[in-house]
Design an enzyme around this catalytic site. Structure first.
Site, PDB file in Angstrom:
ATOM      1  N   LYS A  74       0.834  -1.209   0.000  1.00 63.33           N
ATOM      2  CA  LYS A  74       0.000   0.000   0.000  1.00 63.33           C
ATOM      3  C   LYS A  74       0.868   1.259   0.000  1.00 63.33           C
ATOM      4  CE  LYS A  74      -2.922   0.627   3.581  1.00 63.33           C
ATOM      5  NZ  LYS A  74      -2.670   1.914   4.273  1.00 63.33           N
ATOM      6  N   SER A  75       1.892   1.276   0.849  1.00 61.60           N
ATOM      7  CA  SER A  75       2.749   2.465   0.943  1.00 61.60           C
ATOM      8  C   SER A  75       3.428   2.748  -0.393  1.00 61.60           C
ATOM      9  CB  SER A  75       3.830   2.244   2.002  1.00 61.60           C
ATOM     10  OG  SER A  75       3.240   2.123   3.266  1.00 61.60           O
TER      11      SER A  75
ATOM     12  N   ARG B 162       2.921   5.973  -3.291  1.00 65.61           N
ATOM     13  CA  ARG B 162       4.083   6.762  -3.720  1.00 65.61           C
ATOM     14  C   ARG B 162       4.331   6.645  -5.218  1.00 65.61           C
ATOM     15  NH1 ARG B 162       4.274   5.547   1.573  1.00 65.61           N
ATOM     16  NH2 ARG B 162       5.598   6.734   2.989  1.00 65.61           N
TER      17      ARG B 162
ATOM     18  N   GLY C  52      -5.173   7.769   5.643  1.00 71.82           N
ATOM     19  CA  GLY C  52      -4.269   8.751   6.242  1.00 71.82           C
ATOM     20  C   GLY C  52      -3.045   8.962   5.375  1.00 71.82           C
TER      21      GLY C  52
ATOM     22  N   SER D 157       7.273   9.137  12.116  1.00 71.69           N
ATOM     23  CA  SER D 157       6.201   8.934  11.145  1.00 71.69           C
ATOM     24  C   SER D 157       6.724   9.089   9.720  1.00 71.69           C
ATOM     25  CB  SER D 157       5.074   9.939  11.393  1.00 71.69           C
ATOM     26  OG  SER D 157       4.240  10.005  10.257  1.00 71.69           O
TER      27      SER D 157
ATOM     28  N   GLN E 136       4.866   9.137   7.203  1.00 80.22           N
ATOM     29  CA  GLN E 136       3.955  10.026   6.468  1.00 80.22           C
ATOM     30  C   GLN E 136       4.416  11.470   6.590  1.00 80.22           C
ATOM     31  OE1 GLN E 136       0.079   9.145   8.040  1.00 80.22           O
ATOM     32  NE2 GLN E 136      -0.010   7.137   7.054  1.00 80.22           N
TER      33      GLN E 136
ATOM     34  N   ASP F 170       1.773  -1.238  11.870  1.00 81.32           N
ATOM     35  CA  ASP F 170       0.439  -1.669  11.452  1.00 81.32           C
ATOM     36  C   ASP F 170       0.134  -3.120  11.848  1.00 81.32           C
ATOM     37  OD1 ASP F 170      -0.073   0.808  10.355  1.00 81.32           O
ATOM     38  OD2 ASP F 170       0.720   0.255   8.394  1.00 81.32           O
TER      39      ASP F 170
ATOM     40  N   LYS G 133      -4.446   5.731  14.700  1.00 81.71           N
ATOM     41  CA  LYS G 133      -4.557   5.039  13.409  1.00 81.71           C
ATOM     42  C   LYS G 133      -6.022   5.084  12.935  1.00 81.71           C
ATOM     43  CE  LYS G 133      -0.251   4.225  12.973  1.00 81.71           C
ATOM     44  NZ  LYS G 133       0.508   4.882  11.913  1.00 81.71           N
TER      45      LYS G 133
ATOM     46  N   ARG H 250      -6.382   2.018  17.888  1.00 76.81           N
ATOM     47  CA  ARG H 250      -6.123   0.566  17.784  1.00 76.81           C
ATOM     48  C   ARG H 250      -5.773  -0.080  19.114  1.00 76.81           C
ATOM     49  NH1 ARG H 250      -3.104   0.226  11.941  1.00 76.81           N
ATOM     50  NH2 ARG H 250      -5.059   0.265  10.769  1.00 76.81           N
TER      51      ARG H 250
HETATM   52  C1  S3P Z   1       2.597   4.723   6.240  1.00 79.82           C
HETATM   53  C2  S3P Z   1       3.154   5.055   7.434  1.00 79.82           C
HETATM   54  C3  S3P Z   1       2.622   4.625   8.736  1.00 79.82           C
HETATM   55  C4  S3P Z   1       1.629   3.481   8.598  1.00 79.82           C
HETATM   56  C5  S3P Z   1       0.681   3.692   7.462  1.00 79.82           C
HETATM   57  C6  S3P Z   1       1.432   3.833   6.150  1.00 79.82           C
HETATM   58  C7  S3P Z   1       3.208   5.245   4.995  1.00 79.82           C
HETATM   59  O1  S3P Z   1       1.969   5.721   9.349  1.00 79.82           O
HETATM   60  O2  S3P Z   1       0.916   3.294   9.791  1.00 79.82           O
HETATM   61  O3  S3P Z   1      -0.224   2.604   7.347  1.00 79.82           O
HETATM   62  O4  S3P Z   1       2.892   4.725   3.906  1.00 79.82           O
HETATM   63  O5  S3P Z   1       4.015   6.176   5.079  1.00 79.82           O
HETATM   64  P1  S3P Z   1       2.800   6.817  10.200  1.00 79.82           P
HETATM   65  O6  S3P Z   1       3.738   7.469   9.288  1.00 79.82           O
HETATM   66  O7  S3P Z   1       1.766   7.759  10.715  1.00 79.82           O
HETATM   67  O8  S3P Z   1       3.447   6.027  11.296  1.00 79.82           O
END
Ligand code: S3P
Length: 440
Positions: free
Chosen positions: A20-21, A25, A92, A164, A166, A316, A343, A347
Site C-alpha cells: 500500500k505504501s 508513492r 491517512g 512517522s 507520512q 500496522d 490510526k 487501535r
Molecule cells: C505509512 C506510514 C505509517 C503506517 C501507514 C502507512 C506510509 O503511518 O501506519 O499505514 O505509507 O508512510 P505513520 O507514518 O503515521 O506512522
C-alpha cells in the site's frame, strides 16, 4: 457481517496484493514526473484508488491499461487543474502525502475523508508544511480542511517529533519545490520507500547519519522522470495470512514476492523470537526494494517482549500480533505502541476490547499493550471494527483458531487495503462465512 470459524490446516501458495505504501508513492511520483510511469502490481484497494482519483482530478493521467497502471505526469509543479474537493476516504497516507504535494502547487482545494479519517490528527503534517509556506483554512487539525499551495516554498530542516514516515514523506515531497535543500531528521528509522523511490525517479537525495538521527536531504527545484515501478507484495497484508497459519494446526503456506525491507519486517522478526517457523526464500531485489518468498508453518509459540524501538517497523501489525500472542504460551508485552491511538481507529482500545470480548486477558496503558497467552482462546466475540480494516482482518484471523466463531461488524472496510482477503483466505482453507444481521 462476517464470521470466522475454527478451521483445519491452511495450505497453498499465494501472492498478496501490492504494498500500500509503495502504491501511493508510485502514483504520486508518477504524477509529479515528466513523461510516463508504468506501474505493475499496484494495490487496487480503495485507499490507493482515492490517491489516484485525487491525482487525476489535479490533471495527471491515471489509467489502467491491460495489467498495468499508466500515469502521465505533469512535472513537479504542474498539477494545476481545478480539482474541486479531494476525498481521501479512509486513507491517512493518501491525505498526508498529498498535503506535501499540494504545498508546492498553484492550487486551492478542500481535503475530505470518511468518519475515521476525519477524526485523525493532521497537525503533525501541517506544522512543517505551514513553515514551508502552505496555507491552511480550517478550525483545527482535522479534515475537512482547505489548503492553498505556494509557488515560493521555503526549504526547512525538520526534526520529526513523532516517528512517522507520512510526515517525513510529506516534507520531502514539498521539498521538491523549495529552492535549496530540505532536510528531515528522524531519530528512529521509519519506512524509507519515499527516499528509495525519489532516487528511482531521478531526484537528488542524500542520507547522512548525524548524532541526533538520520538526516535525509532532498534538493529542491527538482525534476523527476517517468519510470517503471514494480510494486512488491505488502508485508502488512501478508501478516494476516502468516498469523492465520501460525494459529491453525498443521498449516504451511508460501507467500510469494513479499517486500522484506527492514523498515517493515519487525513483525516477522518478532514472530521468529516467539519461535515461529518462518523462512525467507529466493531473496532478491525488485524495483529497488528487497523481496522474498516467505514460507510459514504452524508450531508452538512463546510470549516475548517487543521493544519500543521496533514499533515503526511493525506499526500496522500490532493488532494481529496481539492475536498471535493470545495463542502463544506466556505473556507478550509490546512497548512503545502509543501511536496506535491515532490510526484508522484507536487501535489500542479496539484491539483490547476485541481481545476481552473473546475471553483473552489483556491490558494497556498509554504506551504498552500486554497479552496473556496460553490459556486457550474462547473466541465468540462480536467485534466492533470502528472502520478499521486491520482490526477487521485481525479478528477474522482469531476466529480460525479460537474455540467459538468470531464475528466482525463491518467486512466492507477490508477493501481499503486487501480487497481479496476473504477469497484468498477461503482458497487456503479458512472458514469465513457471511452472516445476516438477524443470525444469532
Ligand atoms: C505509512 C506510514 C505509517 C503506517 C501507514 C502507512 C506510509 O503511518 O501506519 O499505514 O505509507 O508512510 P505513520 O507514518 O503515521 O506512522
Amino acid at each position: 457481517m462476517l464470521t470466522s470459524i475454527k478451521s483445519g490446516t491452511l495450505k497453498g501458495s499465494v501472492r498478496v496484493p501490492g504494498d500500500k505504501s509503495i502504491s501511493h508513492r508510485a502514483l504520486i511520483l508518477g504524477a509529479l514526473a515528466t513523461g510516463t510511469t508504468k506501474i505493475t502490481g499496484l494495490l487496487e484497494g480503495e485507499d490507493v484508488l482515492a490517491t489516484g482519483a485525487a491525482l487525476s482530478a489535479l490533471g495527471a493521467g491515471v489509467n489502467k491499461k491491460d495489467a498495468a497502471w499508466v500515469v502521465h505526469g505533469r512535472g513537479v509543479a504542474g498539477l494545476n487543474a481545478e480539482p474541486g474537493e479531494l476525498d481521501f476516504g479512509n486513507s491517512g497516507t493518501g491525505a498526508r502525502l498529498m498535503m506535501g504535494v499540494i504545498a508546492g502547487q498553484n492550487v486551492r482545494t478542500a481535503f475530505t475523508g470518511d468518519e475515521s479519517l476525519s477524526r485523525r490528527p493532521m497537525g503533525r503534517v501541517l506544522t512543517p508544511l505551514i513553515l514551508m509556506g502552505l496555507n491552511v483554512e480550517g478550525d483545527d487539525d482535522r479534515l475537512p480542511l482547505t489548503l492553498t499551495g505556494a509557488t515560493d516554498l521555503v526549504p526547512i530542516v525538520y526534526e520529526l517529533p513523532v516517528p512517522s514516515a507520512q510526515v517525513k514523506s510529506a516534507v520531502l515531497l514539498a521539498g521538491l519545490h523549495a529552492p535549496g535543500e530540505t532536510t528531515v531528521i528522524e531519530s528512529v528509522p521509519t519506512r524509507d520507500h519515499t527516499e528509495r523511490m525519489l532516487r528511482h525517479f531521478g531526484a537528488e537525495l542524500t542520507i547522512s547519519h548525524e548524532k541526533n538521527g538520520t538526516a535525509i536531504t532532498v534538493n529542491g527545484d527538482a525534476e523527476l522522470d517517468g519510470r517503471d515501478v514494480c510494486v512488491p507484495g505488502d508485508p502488512s497484508s501478508a501478516a494476516f495470512l502468516t498469523a492465520a497459519v501460525l494459529i491453525t494446526e498443521g498449516s504451511r503456506i508460501t507467500l510469494e514476492g513479499v517486500l522484506v525491507n527492514p523498515t517493515r519486517t519487525g513483525f516477522y522478526e518478532t514472530l521468529k523470537e516467539m519461535g515461529a517457523d518462518i523462512q525467507y526464500q529466493n531473496e532478491r531485489e525488485e524495483g529497488g526494494e528487497p523481496v522474498a518468498d516467505i514460507q510459514v508453518a504452524s508450531g508452538p509459540l512463546k510470549g516475548v517482549e517487543v521493544p519500543a524501538d521496533r514499533a515503526p517497523s511493525m506499526i500496522d501489525e500490532y493488532p494481529v500480533l496481539a492475536i498471535v500472542a493470545s495463542f502463544a504460551s506466556g505473556e507478550t508485552r509490546m512497548e512503545g505502541v502509543g501511536e496506535l491511538r491515532v490510526k484508522e481507529s484507536d487501535r489500542l482500545a479496539s484491539t483490547l476490547a476485541g481481545l476481552k470480548a473473546c475471553g483473552v486477558d489483556a491490558f494497556a496503558d498509554e504506551d504498552t499493550l500486554t497479552v496473556q497467552g496460553g490459556k486457550g482462546v474462547r473466541g465468540g466475540g462480536h467485534i466492533e471494527t470502528h472502520m478499521d480494516h486491520r482490526i477487521a482482518m485481525a479478528f477474522l484471523v482469531m476466529g480460525l483458531g479460537a474455540e467459538k466463531p468470531v464475528t466482525i461488524d463491518n467486512a466492507a472496510i477490508i477493501a481499503t487495503s486487501f480487497p481479496d482477503f476473504v477469497e484468498i483466505m477461503r482458497a487456503l482453507g479458512a472458514q469465513i462465512q457471511q452472516l445476516e444481521p438477524s443470525d444469532p
